[in-house]
Write a protein that holds these residues in place. Sequence first.
Motif, mmCIF file in Angstrom:
data_model
loop_
_atom_site.group_PDB
_atom_site.id
_atom_site.type_symbol
_atom_site.label_atom_id
_atom_site.label_comp_id
_atom_site.label_asym_id
_atom_site.label_seq_id
_atom_site.Cartn_x
_atom_site.Cartn_y
_atom_site.Cartn_z
ATOM 1 N N GLU A 51 -3.432 9.616 1.456
ATOM 2 C CA GLU A 51 -2.698 9.128 2.632
ATOM 3 C C GLU A 51 -2.356 7.646 2.500
ATOM 4 N N LEU A 52 -3.310 6.854 1.993
ATOM 5 C CA LEU A 52 -3.044 5.427 1.797
ATOM 6 C C LEU A 52 -1.876 5.210 0.842
ATOM 7 N N GLU A 53 -1.847 6.002 -0.225
ATOM 8 C CA GLU A 53 -0.777 5.844 -1.202
ATOM 9 C C GLU A 53 0.577 6.291 -0.655
ATOM 10 N N ASN A 54 0.567 7.103 0.385
ATOM 11 C CA ASN A 54 1.818 7.537 1.009
ATOM 12 C C ASN A 54 2.374 6.530 2.010
ATOM 13 N N ILE A 55 1.569 5.564 2.406
ATOM 14 C CA ILE A 55 2.027 4.542 3.349
ATOM 15 C C ILE A 55 2.921 3.561 2.605
ATOM 16 N N LYS A 56 4.091 3.350 3.149
ATOM 17 C CA LYS A 56 5.065 2.430 2.546
ATOM 18 C C LYS A 56 5.403 1.335 3.562
ATOM 19 N N PRO A 57 4.684 0.213 3.486
ATOM 20 C CA PRO A 57 4.972 -0.881 4.419
ATOM 21 C C PRO A 57 6.414 -1.367 4.309
ATOM 22 N N ASN A 58 6.897 -1.936 5.400
ATOM 23 C CA ASN A 58 8.298 -2.362 5.482
ATOM 24 C C ASN A 58 8.592 -3.684 4.785
ATOM 25 N N THR A 59 7.568 -4.492 4.575
ATOM 26 C CA THR A 59 7.811 -5.795 3.955
ATOM 27 C C THR A 59 6.971 -5.940 2.688
ATOM 28 N N GLU A 60 7.432 -6.777 1.799
ATOM 29 C CA GLU A 60 6.707 -7.040 0.547
ATOM 30 C C GLU A 60 5.339 -7.663 0.832
ATOM 31 N N GLU A 61 5.311 -8.549 1.804
ATOM 32 C CA GLU A 61 4.062 -9.232 2.157
ATOM 33 C C GLU A 61 2.994 -8.236 2.613
ATOM 34 N N VAL A 62 3.390 -7.315 3.471
ATOM 35 C CA VAL A 62 2.453 -6.297 3.954
ATOM 36 C C VAL A 62 2.118 -5.332 2.821
ATOM 37 N N GLN A 63 3.084 -5.018 1.970
ATOM 38 C CA GLN A 63 2.832 -4.135 0.828
ATOM 39 C C GLN A 63 1.766 -4.728 -0.086
ATOM 40 N N GLN A 64 1.834 -6.027 -0.320
ATOM 41 C CA GLN A 64 0.854 -6.674 -1.190
ATOM 42 C C GLN A 64 -0.561 -6.561 -0.610
ATOM 43 N N VAL A 65 -0.682 -6.759 0.688
ATOM 44 C CA VAL A 65 -1.989 -6.643 1.338
ATOM 45 C C VAL A 65 -2.456 -5.188 1.304
ATOM 46 N N HIS A 66 -1.557 -4.285 1.567
ATOM 47 C CA HIS A 66 -1.878 -2.854 1.517
ATOM 48 C C HIS A 66 -2.356 -2.453 0.116
ATOM 49 N N ASP A 67 -1.697 -2.970 -0.915
ATOM 50 C CA ASP A 67 -2.076 -2.652 -2.290
ATOM 51 C C ASP A 67 -3.504 -3.106 -2.598
ATOM 52 N N ILE A 68 -3.905 -4.217 -2.023
ATOM 53 C CA ILE A 68 -5.287 -4.678 -2.206
ATOM 54 C C ILE A 68 -6.256 -3.627 -1.666
ATOM 55 N N TYR A 69 -5.952 -3.118 -0.476
ATOM 56 C CA TYR A 69 -6.819 -2.107 0.125
ATOM 57 C C TYR A 69 -6.862 -0.836 -0.728
ATOM 58 N N VAL A 70 -5.718 -0.405 -1.204
ATOM 59 C CA VAL A 70 -5.662 0.796 -2.046
ATOM 60 C C VAL A 70 -6.503 0.585 -3.304
ATOM 61 N N ASN A 71 -6.399 -0.585 -3.914
ATOM 62 C CA ASN A 71 -7.185 -0.867 -5.115
ATOM 63 C C ASN A 71 -8.681 -0.848 -4.827
ATOM 64 N N GLY A 72 -9.085 -1.403 -3.701
ATOM 65 C CA GLY A 72 -10.496 -1.373 -3.325
ATOM 66 C C GLY A 72 -10.979 0.040 -3.070
ATOM 67 N N ALA A 73 -10.153 0.827 -2.400
ATOM 68 C CA ALA A 73 -10.513 2.220 -2.122
ATOM 69 C C ALA A 73 -10.622 3.016 -3.419
ATOM 70 N N LYS A 74 -9.754 2.727 -4.378
ATOM 71 C CA LYS A 74 -9.824 3.413 -5.675
ATOM 72 C C LYS A 74 -11.134 3.083 -6.402
ATOM 73 N N LYS A 75 -11.548 1.826 -6.332
ATOM 74 C CA LYS A 75 -12.828 1.440 -6.945
ATOM 75 C C LYS A 75 -13.976 2.216 -6.305
ATOM 76 N N GLN A 76 -13.936 2.342 -4.988
ATOM 77 C CA GLN A 76 -14.985 3.085 -4.288
ATOM 78 C C GLN A 76 -14.991 4.544 -4.747
#
Length: 136
Positions: A51-76
Amino acid sequence: MNEGLLPLADLEEEAIDLFDSVVGYNYTDDYTLYDTLNLEVIPRYQKLLNELENIKPNTEEVQQVHDIYVNGAKKQYEAMMLILDGIEFQDVSIIEEANLRLAEGRTIIREFQIKLDALIEEYELEMEVDYDVEMF
């Protein structure tokens, strides 16, 4: 920003609560830990990641922050899979690697929380999800 994350907060909390119920002070035996991870925690966490990977934020700035969360979740997620391997092969070194990945994931998710808070403050947004949940 809320629309994509709100439904996932409950799923994340379920996975964390289930994980916490079989580790640390709540650890009883390898069988219980293995079964809970394999049958309950990992499927929920896999759904969360999808579900996280399906979220597509509207701005690059939000996408960058979202990508951090996805990377952390992948590590978990990687850490949980390693725990399964460590139990299956009765290999302490695999469990130690899993613990390192859990710590890396926590660090990355804290970075996400800090950057998300900064975005919320910068743009004077309201966020209904409490991301101060301690990850694993």
